[in-house]
Design a protein around this motif. Sequence first.
Motif, PDB file in Angstrom:
ATOM      1  N   ARG A  97       0.837  -1.201   0.000  1.00 22.94           N
ATOM      2  CA  ARG A  97       0.000   0.000   0.000  1.00 22.94           C
ATOM      3  C   ARG A  97       0.870   1.249   0.000  1.00 22.94           C
ATOM      4  O   ARG A  97       0.613   2.209  -0.722  1.00 22.94           O
ATOM      5  CB  ARG A  97      -0.929   0.000   1.212  1.00 22.94           C
ATOM      6  CG  ARG A  97      -2.015  -1.038   1.064  1.00 22.94           C
ATOM      7  CD  ARG A  97      -3.053  -0.981   2.169  1.00 22.94           C
ATOM      8  NE  ARG A  97      -4.080  -1.978   1.895  1.00 22.94           N
ATOM      9  CZ  ARG A  97      -4.207  -3.113   2.579  1.00 22.94           C
ATOM     10  NH1 ARG A  97      -3.405  -3.392   3.588  1.00 22.94           N
ATOM     11  NH2 ARG A  97      -5.137  -3.968   2.245  1.00 22.94           N
ATOM     12  N   TYR A 100       2.409   1.831  -3.412  1.00 22.72           N
ATOM     13  CA  TYR A 100       1.463   2.390  -4.375  1.00 22.72           C
ATOM     14  C   TYR A 100       1.144   3.851  -4.070  1.00 22.72           C
ATOM     15  O   TYR A 100       0.968   4.667  -4.975  1.00 22.72           O
ATOM     16  CB  TYR A 100       0.173   1.564  -4.428  1.00 22.72           C
ATOM     17  CG  TYR A 100       0.258   0.432  -5.424  1.00 22.72           C
ATOM     18  CD1 TYR A 100       0.385   0.694  -6.776  1.00 22.72           C
ATOM     19  CD2 TYR A 100       0.236  -0.893  -5.009  1.00 22.72           C
ATOM     20  CE1 TYR A 100       0.484  -0.326  -7.687  1.00 22.72           C
ATOM     21  CE2 TYR A 100       0.335  -1.924  -5.918  1.00 22.72           C
ATOM     22  CZ  TYR A 100       0.451  -1.628  -7.254  1.00 22.72           C
ATOM     23  OH  TYR A 100       0.558  -2.636  -8.173  1.00 22.72           O
ATOM     24  N   ASP A 101       1.074   4.189  -2.770  1.00 18.53           N
ATOM     25  CA  ASP A 101       0.836   5.582  -2.415  1.00 18.53           C
ATOM     26  C   ASP A 101       1.982   6.461  -2.890  1.00 18.53           C
ATOM     27  O   ASP A 101       1.779   7.571  -3.378  1.00 18.53           O
ATOM     28  CB  ASP A 101       0.663   5.730  -0.896  1.00 18.53           C
ATOM     29  CG  ASP A 101      -0.781   5.509  -0.490  1.00 18.53           C
ATOM     30  OD1 ASP A 101      -1.652   5.603  -1.367  1.00 18.53           O
ATOM     31  OD2 ASP A 101      -1.027   5.231   0.694  1.00 18.53           O
ATOM     32  N   PRO A 141      -1.686   2.985  -9.537  1.00 12.89           N
ATOM     33  CA  PRO A 141      -1.839   3.306  -8.125  1.00 12.89           C
ATOM     34  C   PRO A 141      -3.244   3.781  -7.763  1.00 12.89           C
ATOM     35  O   PRO A 141      -3.750   3.442  -6.693  1.00 12.89           O
ATOM     36  CB  PRO A 141      -0.833   4.444  -7.905  1.00 12.89           C
ATOM     37  CG  PRO A 141       0.127   4.346  -9.006  1.00 12.89           C
ATOM     38  CD  PRO A 141      -0.596   3.754 -10.164  1.00 12.89           C
ATOM     39  N   ARG A 145      -5.365   1.759  -5.001  1.00 16.22           N
ATOM     40  CA  ARG A 145      -5.664   2.397  -3.734  1.00 16.22           C
ATOM     41  C   ARG A 145      -7.145   2.674  -3.561  1.00 16.22           C
ATOM     42  O   ARG A 145      -7.683   2.497  -2.463  1.00 16.22           O
ATOM     43  CB  ARG A 145      -4.847   3.684  -3.574  1.00 16.22           C
ATOM     44  CG  ARG A 145      -3.381   3.444  -3.374  1.00 16.22           C
ATOM     45  CD  ARG A 145      -3.107   2.549  -2.179  1.00 16.22           C
ATOM     46  NE  ARG A 145      -3.229   3.256  -0.931  1.00 16.22           N
ATOM     47  CZ  ARG A 145      -3.811   2.753   0.145  1.00 16.22           C
ATOM     48  NH1 ARG A 145      -4.343   1.555   0.118  1.00 16.22           N
ATOM     49  NH2 ARG A 145      -3.865   3.445   1.254  1.00 16.22           N
ATOM     50  N   SER A 146      -7.838   3.106  -4.610  1.00 17.12           N
ATOM     51  CA  SER A 146      -9.244   3.433  -4.377  1.00 17.12           C
ATOM     52  C   SER A 146     -10.103   2.168  -4.296  1.00 17.12           C
ATOM     53  O   SER A 146     -11.095   2.142  -3.583  1.00 17.12           O
ATOM     54  CB  SER A 146      -9.772   4.425  -5.424  1.00 17.12           C
ATOM     55  OG  SER A 146      -9.527   3.957  -6.708  1.00 17.12           O
ATOM     56  N   ASP A 148      -8.956  -0.595  -3.004  1.00 20.99           N
ATOM     57  CA  ASP A 148      -8.575  -1.137  -1.709  1.00 20.99           C
ATOM     58  C   ASP A 148      -9.350  -0.467  -0.571  1.00 20.99           C
ATOM     59  O   ASP A 148      -9.731  -1.112   0.406  1.00 20.99           O
ATOM     60  CB  ASP A 148      -7.062  -0.936  -1.516  1.00 20.99           C
ATOM     61  CG  ASP A 148      -6.545  -1.624  -0.289  1.00 20.99           C
ATOM     62  OD1 ASP A 148      -6.845  -2.816  -0.120  1.00 20.99           O
ATOM     63  OD2 ASP A 148      -5.857  -0.975   0.517  1.00 20.99           O
ATOM     64  N   GLU A 149      -9.612   0.838  -0.718  1.00 19.50           N
ATOM     65  CA  GLU A 149     -10.371   1.564   0.291  1.00 19.50           C
ATOM     66  C   GLU A 149     -11.739   0.900   0.496  1.00 19.50           C
ATOM     67  O   GLU A 149     -12.239   0.826   1.610  1.00 19.50           O
ATOM     68  CB  GLU A 149     -10.585   3.025  -0.136  1.00 19.50           C
ATOM     69  CG  GLU A 149      -9.393   3.927   0.081  1.00 19.50           C
ATOM     70  CD  GLU A 149      -8.905   3.926   1.515  1.00 19.50           C
ATOM     71  OE1 GLU A 149      -9.740   4.093   2.421  1.00 19.50           O
ATOM     72  OE2 GLU A 149      -7.689   3.752   1.728  1.00 19.50           O
TER      73      GLU A 149
ATOM     74  N   ARG B 284       3.163   9.912   4.172  1.00 18.84           N
ATOM     75  CA  ARG B 284       2.242   8.775   4.182  1.00 18.84           C
ATOM     76  C   ARG B 284       2.378   7.967   5.462  1.00 18.84           C
ATOM     77  O   ARG B 284       1.389   7.529   6.047  1.00 18.84           O
ATOM     78  CB  ARG B 284       2.497   7.861   2.981  1.00 18.84           C
ATOM     79  CG  ARG B 284       1.988   8.395   1.675  1.00 18.84           C
ATOM     80  CD  ARG B 284       0.484   8.473   1.629  1.00 18.84           C
ATOM     81  NE  ARG B 284       0.060   9.067   0.361  1.00 18.84           N
ATOM     82  CZ  ARG B 284      -1.174   9.421   0.084  1.00 18.84           C
ATOM     83  NH1 ARG B 284      -2.130   9.268   0.979  1.00 18.84           N
ATOM     84  NH2 ARG B 284      -1.475   9.945  -1.070  1.00 18.84           N
ATOM     85  N   TYR B 288      -0.629   7.275   7.980  1.00 18.52           N
ATOM     86  CA  TYR B 288      -1.038   5.908   8.349  1.00 18.52           C
ATOM     87  C   TYR B 288      -1.151   5.783   9.861  1.00 18.52           C
ATOM     88  O   TYR B 288      -2.097   5.203  10.395  1.00 18.52           O
ATOM     89  CB  TYR B 288      -0.014   4.884   7.850  1.00 18.52           C
ATOM     90  CG  TYR B 288      -0.107   4.543   6.384  1.00 18.52           C
ATOM     91  CD1 TYR B 288      -1.117   5.041   5.587  1.00 18.52           C
ATOM     92  CD2 TYR B 288       0.832   3.698   5.811  1.00 18.52           C
ATOM     93  CE1 TYR B 288      -1.181   4.739   4.247  1.00 18.52           C
ATOM     94  CE2 TYR B 288       0.776   3.375   4.464  1.00 18.52           C
ATOM     95  CZ  TYR B 288      -0.233   3.903   3.690  1.00 18.52           C
ATOM     96  OH  TYR B 288      -0.294   3.595   2.374  1.00 18.52           O
TER      97      TYR B 288
END
Lengths: 273, 295
Positions: A97, A100-101, A141, A145-146, A148-149, B284, B288
């Motif tokens: 994660r 990817y961020d 990404p 990520r979206s 995964d949310e 980030r 987190y």
Amino acid sequence: MKFLEEKIFKILMYLSLGIVFAAVISIIITIFAKGVSALSWDMIFHTGRQGGILNAIAGSIYIVGMSTCIGLIISIPTVFYLNIFRKKDSKLGYFVRLSYDVMFGVPSIVYGILGYAVMVSLGMRSSLLGGIIVITLLILPIFVRSMDEVAKDFPRDILDTAYSLGATRLETIRVVLRQIVPGIATATLLSIGRAIGDAAAVMYTAGWSEMIPSSFKQKAATLPVAVLEFYQQPFSDVQDKAYASAIILTIIVLLLSIGGRFIMNKFSKNKLQ
Amino acid sequence: MKYRIFKDKITGAAMAALVVSSLFLVVMLGLGLLYYSIPVLKEHSISELLFTSSWQPSANKFGFLPFIISTVWVTGIAIVFAVPISLLSAIFLTEYSKPRLKKAVFPVLDVLASLPSVIYGLWGSLLLVPIISRFAASAGISTTGNTILAGGIVLGVMILPLLVSLFVEIFSAVPVEIRDTSVALGATRWQTVKKVLLKKTISGILASVVLAVSRALGETIAVLMVCGGGKLLPLSPLDSGFPIPALIASAYSEMGSEDTYKSALLFAALLLFIIVFLFNLSSRIILYRIEKRFT
């Protein structure tokens, strides 16, 4: 005294929100005011040689369409694996994660120039294929990520039910997919929005062409690059093409953003739990 | 029966390979950029590249200082413009506004976030640039309006939606009880915001700003269209500027087969990548942690 402060800051807050609204409205008005007079059916249905922008529209559709498909094919298994095969707080999940961020934050010009440098070293020229690959890297990404949310909130009970009926982890994919379809849809719309508007990544990797590409090896024009190219020309009939491309781009992006909201609202009403 | 479990294992392993390989993408990006910037690093020292200001590719002089200063100016103006506006908007949305207004604001932010940077660039050069030119003229300065200031404002508007949504997320994570306690002790709402909310969330606010800075650093097309593109050292916001991403985007087409020139541009991209990578990574990780603490 403290009430005066309260009032002052409340006024400042209204002012800030006012600036946000003013910015959106002035952007849309500026683009539409210039674009409406420039846009015509002739322009949409003729390629660059005949004085239109059909080549850019087609190029954008090719690149965005293909990279969205590839993005979906890669991101769905990634998200499924992270959320079903791995525990919620797994180390691997954390690092994937995070990476990817970080990739999401890498500027598109960096993807563009590195992609082009690699292509040149491999003996390739700017091409439709190059554009597709770079745009895929750019939107991956966002996809992961979206999606995964949404997948993170997937109810565990449903999984347990599937397991107790004898399903393997892989076989739960049918249940999981059905539940996160709205998430996949919003992720797709977001990605298309980013992919269609990015000029920096495709200006060298896909290049520019007056014609609609007929193979992966040919150069391809795109809408954002069309805006950039035509706006810098000193002739007003060429600049009109820039405004027309800009208004098409804006309309597409507005539709995608409204569509995304709509899906999300619908989804949150029918959410389980 | 065995077949199904076998299939589960095989696809699991395949997916694991896919997921793990995505970890290497970032590393590959960095290594790739480094590989292509080796030629220029062989001929010039890093300090020469970063701290000299003459840019003459044909004479083998690659001083990035004017571009670095332009980038810093543009990003600085964007942050100064965007942070107060987005902070106040986010406070209003989470602490003061009724749900109905909230519902009206978020779609607007969505639109702002999804507009492509060419559109921002076009907006900037059609609307902001003439305004700036007129204002500067009335103050006795003659400029076309294609200035660092214009680039900064356009970038500021571009990062507004990102900042507001991050701030709203952070503020909403603070428990309501803490606010109630402060209000029960006689504090006004603004005092509560100032002394409780902002104090509790300062690390998250800083992380968000760092994230926004890194977004602004990499923005290419909009600044390319409005900043003008002077290759001299910019001295004030009303000079024309040439931020690094714009340099990469505009110079790559002029570049022939000169290896050092190409390599210099990839070195610029590497520079950008390293800064953005570090900024993103640190912010980030902080975000987190915050998310974890409150949930």
